[in-house]
Design an enzyme around this catalytic site. Structure first.
Site, PDB file in Angstrom:
ATOM      1  N   GLY A  43       8.772  10.326  11.040  1.00 42.89           N
ATOM      2  CA  GLY A  43       7.678  11.255  10.805  1.00 42.89           C
ATOM      3  C   GLY A  43       8.177  12.549  10.193  1.00 42.89           C
ATOM      4  N   ARG A  44       7.227  13.425   9.839  1.00 41.38           N
ATOM      5  CA  ARG A  44       7.594  14.698   9.224  1.00 41.38           C
ATOM      6  C   ARG A  44       6.927  15.835   9.978  1.00 41.38           C
ATOM      7  NH1 ARG A  44      10.044  14.484   4.365  1.00 41.38           N
ATOM      8  NH2 ARG A  44       9.031  16.349   3.559  1.00 41.38           N
ATOM      9  N   HIS A  78     -14.076 -10.236 -14.321  1.00 40.23           N
ATOM     10  CA  HIS A  78     -13.376 -11.458 -13.936  1.00 40.23           C
ATOM     11  C   HIS A  78     -12.329 -11.799 -14.992  1.00 40.23           C
ATOM     12  CE1 HIS A  78     -12.706 -15.471 -12.356  1.00 40.23           C
ATOM     13  NE2 HIS A  78     -12.798 -15.920 -13.609  1.00 40.23           N
ATOM     14  N   GLY A 101      12.043   3.738  12.759  1.00 42.49           N
ATOM     15  CA  GLY A 101      10.651   4.090  12.465  1.00 42.49           C
ATOM     16  C   GLY A 101      10.037   3.104  11.493  1.00 42.49           C
TER      17      GLY A 101
END
Ligand code: FAD
Ligand code: NAI
Length: 469
Positions: free
Chosen positions: A275-276, A448, A183
């Site tokens: 995945g879950r 900046h 995965g």
């Protein structure tokens, strides 16, 4: 005061970022609140075996990589003899976890929330059994979270450290020589990064033709390029068909996703991260007539109400992104709705971050999704290579992409791959929440030299007028 007929005004099931936040906000709003949690400690997946321990190892492994590979020599810093003490790395991770889970316990006490220890199960209307004891509440919030999706034929056994899920991969006692990650999503790349930095050879096997599904196409391509440069082997369009566990090795059978010749991959450790899925097993949803959707999730409306009066659901167990901050925001909103206030979460503006190096972050629509929805898209891109701070710090990988609606200039999505992407995405989410145009971002003064200036420049690039490229 609780309604006389009930033990509590609100009972939350699960103490993850959804549940504990819902409980705290409910208590803050004057509701008598309890939270049922079966784990030994509060905080759910996120604090115990998810966000927090994974970020602890990502941070520590990044320090190790910098110290170990002489990466600092170009800055005039010579380090020799950096050694890995993995036990200490795990100990420091556990310390952070302990401090944070203990912190939730403290907050529960402070807000007078009762922690009901044990597994909770609906037994009837407004009634839940926790560890054999019956508790009633006027409103009940399901916040039971999710757990790893199993892969048939590749059985997880975290104790043996050979085929593991994310929980096992957060606790490996030694660095594997070869780790195969099944995965190429968020967990695979984050935890794959940890073990690669600590010395493992890492192969990612991804079923689809690209890693990181759901992310912007340009970002996915750039990420794959960078991860390969870092030493990952990435096998896309490949499926795992079986695993055989030997004494010291796992033999994985893989084949092209579209079919073709089988091949063997040998690894000392295999991480399953495909995945879950929502946690509803043993919750007794049938006892209250609560039907789950086709993905096993608890269906909810805009206010987090389920189809059963007085029962609400939030977080990973409900549809939507499986992210801690999404669960937290839903926790606040559901408590406010229960208290009769208006609790809203804007699900169109939920940032997501992958904490690899560089980090990958996105909010709103990807270019592909925007086009699918019928927008005429105008995108501006700015490379980190042209950002003065990134150049100074020598971390120039990546870019910022701002996607705007060509007709109205409203920002539809921002996608970033850069060392500080996770921090930079916050301003994009806030701008989108306020309905900003790309011009609004372009004309906002950015300090900046900061990486965040790249967001401003990408917004300027939407109009074709960036200054530094
Ligand atoms: P959970 O955190 O899963 O909590 C649910 C709790 O309910 C659990 O403690 C469980 O024990 C308890 N429970 C379940 N059923 C019952 C019951 N019947 N009775 C009593 N208690 C019950 N997300 C991010 O946003 N950022 C990240 O960096 C991040 N990293 C992650 C890394 C890993 C390795 C993993 C696995 C996940 C990560 N996530 C991350 C996802 C994040 O952890 C989840 O989205 C989040 O925890 C979901 O919160 P939740 O409250 O819905 O459920
Ligand atoms: P994921 O959904 O991110 O990735 C799973 C990957 O596995 C996908 O690329 C999918 O195409 C692939 N896949 C599915 N079946 C496969 C198979 N049989 N063979 C090969 N590849 C297959 O799921 P992951 O990584 O398990 O993470 C679960 C969730 O946890 C994430 O979606 C996210 O919501 C959450 N999470 C968030 C983190 C963060 O916010 N930084 C970190 C870790 C997890």
């Amino acid at each position: 005061m609780a309604d006389k007929t009930y033990d509590y005004d609100v009972l939350v099931i699960g103490s993850g970022p959804g549940g504990y936040v819902a409980a705290i906000r409910a208590a803050q709003l004057g509701l008598k609140t309890a939270c049922a949690e079966s784990r030994e400690t509060l905080g759910g997946t996120c604090l115990n075996v998810g966000c927090i321990p994974s970020k602890a190892l990502l941070h520590a492994s990044e320090l190790y990589e910098e110290a170990h590979e002489g990466a600092l020599e170009k800055f005039g810093i010579k380090l020799t003899g950096a050694k890995l003490d993995l036990d200490q790395m795990h100990a420091e991770k556990s310390k952070a976890v302990g401090e944070l889970t203990g912190g939730i316990e403290f907050l529960f006490k402070k807000n007078k929330i009762d922690w009901l220890k044990g597994h909770a199960k609906f037994t009837g209307e407004n009634t839940v059994e926790v560890d054999g004891k019956t508790v009633t509440a006027k409103d009940i919030v399901i916040a039971t979270g999710s757990s790893v999706t199993p892969l048939p034929g590749v059985e997880i056994d975290n104790d043996k450290h050979q085929i593991v899920d994310s929980t096992g991969a957060l606790a490996l006692p030694k660095v594997p020589k070869h780790m195969v990650v099944i995965g190429g999503g968020v967990i695979g790349l984050e935890l794959g990064s940890v073990w690669r930095r600590l010395g493992a050879e890492v192969t990612v096997v991804e079923y689809l033709d690209q890693i990181l599904p759901g992310m912007d196409g340009d970002i996915r391509k750039e990420a794959a390029k960078i991860f390969k440069k870092q030493g990952f082997t990435i096998r896309t369009g490949t499926k795992v068909t079986g695993a055989e566990t030997l004494k010291t090795k796992v033999k994985l059978t893989v084949e092209p996703a579209q079919g073709g010749d089988e091949e063997l991959l040998e690894a000392d450790c295999v991480l399953v991260s495909i995945g879950r899925r929502p946690n509803t097993e043993g919750l007794g949803v049938d006892a209250i007539g609560l039907e789950l959707n086709e993905r096993g999730q608890v269906p909810i409306d805009h206010e987090f109400r389920t189809t059963v009066p007085g029962v609400w659901a939030i977080g990973d167990v409900a549809p939507g992104l499986m992210l801690a901050h999404k669960a937290e925001d839903e926790g606040i909103a559901v408590a406010e709705n229960i208290a009769g206030q208006v609790g809203i979460v804007n699900h169109d503006v939920i940032p997501s971050v992958v904490y690899t190096m560089p980090e990958i972050a996105g909010v709103g629509l990807t270019a592909e999704e925007a086009k699918e929805k019928g927008y005429t898209v105008k995108a501006g891109k700015f490379p980190m290579m042209a950002n003065s701070r990134a150049k100074t710090n020598r971390d120039t990988d990546g870019f910022v992409k701002v996607i705007a609606d060509a007709e109205t200039d409203r920002v539809l999505g921002v996608h970033i791959i850069a060392s500080l992407a996770g921090t930079m995405i916050a301003q994009a989410a806030q701008a989108m929440e306020f309905g900003a145009t790309s011009e609004d971002i372009a004309y906002t003064c950015h300090a900046h030299p900061t990486h965040a200036e790249a967001v401003k420049e990408a917004a300027m690039a939407v109009q074709g007028k960036p200054i530094h490229i």
